[in-house]
Scaffold this motif. Structure first.
Motif, PDB file in Angstrom:
ATOM      1  N   GLU A 195      -4.330   0.160   5.960  1.00  0.00           N
ATOM      2  CA  GLU A 195      -5.094   0.898   4.954  1.00  0.00           C
ATOM      3  C   GLU A 195      -6.241   1.665   5.586  1.00  0.00           C
ATOM      4  O   GLU A 195      -6.569   2.779   5.161  1.00  0.00           O
TER       5      GLU A 195
ATOM      6  N   LEU B   6      -2.172  -5.456   6.825  1.00  0.00           N
ATOM      7  CA  LEU B   6      -2.336  -4.566   5.678  1.00  0.00           C
ATOM      8  C   LEU B   6      -3.680  -3.858   5.728  1.00  0.00           C
ATOM      9  O   LEU B   6      -3.774  -2.646   5.484  1.00  0.00           O
TER      10      LEU B   6
ATOM     11  N   THR C 234       0.862  -1.174   0.000  1.00  0.00           N
ATOM     12  CA  THR C 234       0.000   0.000   0.000  1.00  0.00           C
ATOM     13  C   THR C 234       0.905   1.233   0.000  1.00  0.00           C
ATOM     14  O   THR C 234       2.118   1.121   0.138  1.00  0.00           O
ATOM     15  N   TYR C 235       0.305   2.424  -0.151  1.00  0.00           N
ATOM     16  CA  TYR C 235       1.107   3.630  -0.391  1.00  0.00           C
ATOM     17  C   TYR C 235       0.787   4.721   0.623  1.00  0.00           C
ATOM     18  O   TYR C 235      -0.288   4.751   1.221  1.00  0.00           O
TER      19      TYR C 235
END
Length: 395
Positions: free
Chosen positions: A261, A257, A92-93
């Motif tokens: 997020e 994750l 993810t970013y």
């Protein structure tokens, strides 16, 4: 050589924090040579410049998105350079590694919980813990004369406390320039697994490795260690694109994750349009690996020049041999100065803008951090100014 690191563009007037803010950062000496902020003075690879110029020619800069290939490109880069098999679905970013570390702390601990850091370390680690109202737990590195090392007995004691939920690992370690060996990383992983401590591994400098050393992502050691680890990476240090605010978090655990997020959604993450473009250009088709190799050769030459100059002209200042990064950790204990006087010596006497060691915590009061990510002529000028001040002080 395809890249000229000796003849560089003037950065004044480009909204450069490093060059255009020296008067506010060093009001006592606004003419310092800035060697503090952790970016370099080198132009980024032509592939990135051309990709950004092409997109910039389109006159609309609305909300952007991350290219669908970006995760696969990062996975390809990690496999080739670090032999780490990353599933693109683990990625993810976020807008920078520091943002990512804050998100990790918020996602996997509560206010009042302990977060372990290993000073001397990049000071946003400490700030991230304090600003999220967590308890700061110090596993201080010690200098064994050859390099800085981890006190594993103390780390185990801290990890045993069920209130301590996260270890912020810096590998390569800024500012002491360690690239941790496999056996060291395995010991860290073993301790954190045994005591259910999440590992947040900042690996932003992982491409900037000097000869004789090999970066090992801690999450690559075993599936078990991977399952408790979030790794923060970015092309920003490698390709000098920190201003584009593009980083990734790699979490092999689906549960971790998803929690990350959710936390990033609360922070209203919006991709940087040009960051996404730079990312793809950096990592596509083998990426800009030639740039990285030439950059590291030049930086190694800068270190050798620095080390020789100090030995010949200022033997009471020593540069600890770096294993990674363009951030040199100068041991100034031979000068016999307290930290504030040491800062005055560098900044006011020598007109060289560096960062004082105490910012990084731990046993660092006689150290200064110097950025050698500059043209050799700039480094030469800085050292000559430092030598002049050294001689005037009679050291």
């Amino acid at each position: 050589m395809n890249y000229d690191f000796d003849h560089l563009p003037d950065r004044h007037g480009t909204f450069s924090y490093k060059w255009d803010e020296v008067a506010s950062e060093f009001p006592q000496a606004p003419d310092v040579i800035p060697m503090w902020v952790a970016d370099t003075d080198f132009p980024c690879p032509k592939e990135i410049v051309e990709a950004i110029q092409k997109r910039a020619a389109h006159p609309i800069y609305g909300y952007g998105q991350i290219d669908h290939d970006s995760a696969a490109l990062l996975a390809q880069w990690e496999k080739k350079r670090n032999q780490w098999d990353v599933d693109p679905q683990w990625i993810t970013y976020c807008n920078g590694v520091v943002v990512g570390l804050n998100a990790i702390i918020s996602a996997f601990s509560e206010e009042g919980d302990g977060v372990i850091i290993q000073p001397p370390v990049y000071y946003p680690f400490r700030e991230a813990v304090e600003k999220t109202r967590r308890k700061l737990c110090l596993n201080e590195l010690y200098n064994n004369g050859d390099h800085w090392a981890i006190d594993f007995e103390q780390l185990e004691r801290l990890a045993k406390d069920p209130c301590n939920k996260i270890l912020l690992l810096c590998n390569p370690h800024n500012p002491v320039s360690r690239v941790y060996r496999r056996d060291e990383l395995e010991k860290i992983g073993e301790i954190c697994l045994k005591h259910h401590v999440v590992i947040a591994s900042d690996e932003i400098h992982s491409d900037l490795i000097y000869p004789g050393h090999k970066h090992i992502p801690i999450a690559s050691l075993s599936p078990e260690i991977a399952a408790i680890t979030v790794t923060a990476v970015s092309p920003s240090k490698t390709f000098n694109i920190a201003g584009l605010q593009m980083s990734a978090l790699i979490a092999p655990s689906r549960d971790m994750l998803e929690r990350l997020e959710e936390e990033l959604d609360r922070r209203c993450y919006i991709p940087n349009l040009f960051g996404s473009i730079a990312w793809k250009a950096a990592y596509s088709d083998g990426g800009c690996e030639e740039y990285v190799e030439e950059l590291m050769n030049y930086l190694w030459g800068n270190y050798l020049y620095l080390d020789q100059y100090l030995r010949e002209h200022m033997p009471k200042i020593r540069c600890q041999k770096p294993e990674a990064t363009y951030l040199m950790w100068l041991d100034c204990s031979g000068l016999g100065l307290e930290q504030e006087e040491l800062k005055r010596f560098f900044v006011e006497d020598a007109r060289v803008g560096v960062e004082e060691g105490t910012l990084f915590g731990g046993a660092s009061a006689s150290f200064m951090r110097m950025n050698i990510g500059c043209a050799r002529a700039t480094l030469k000028q800085a050292l000559e100014q430092l030598e002049s001040a050294y001689q005037k002080r009679g050291f």
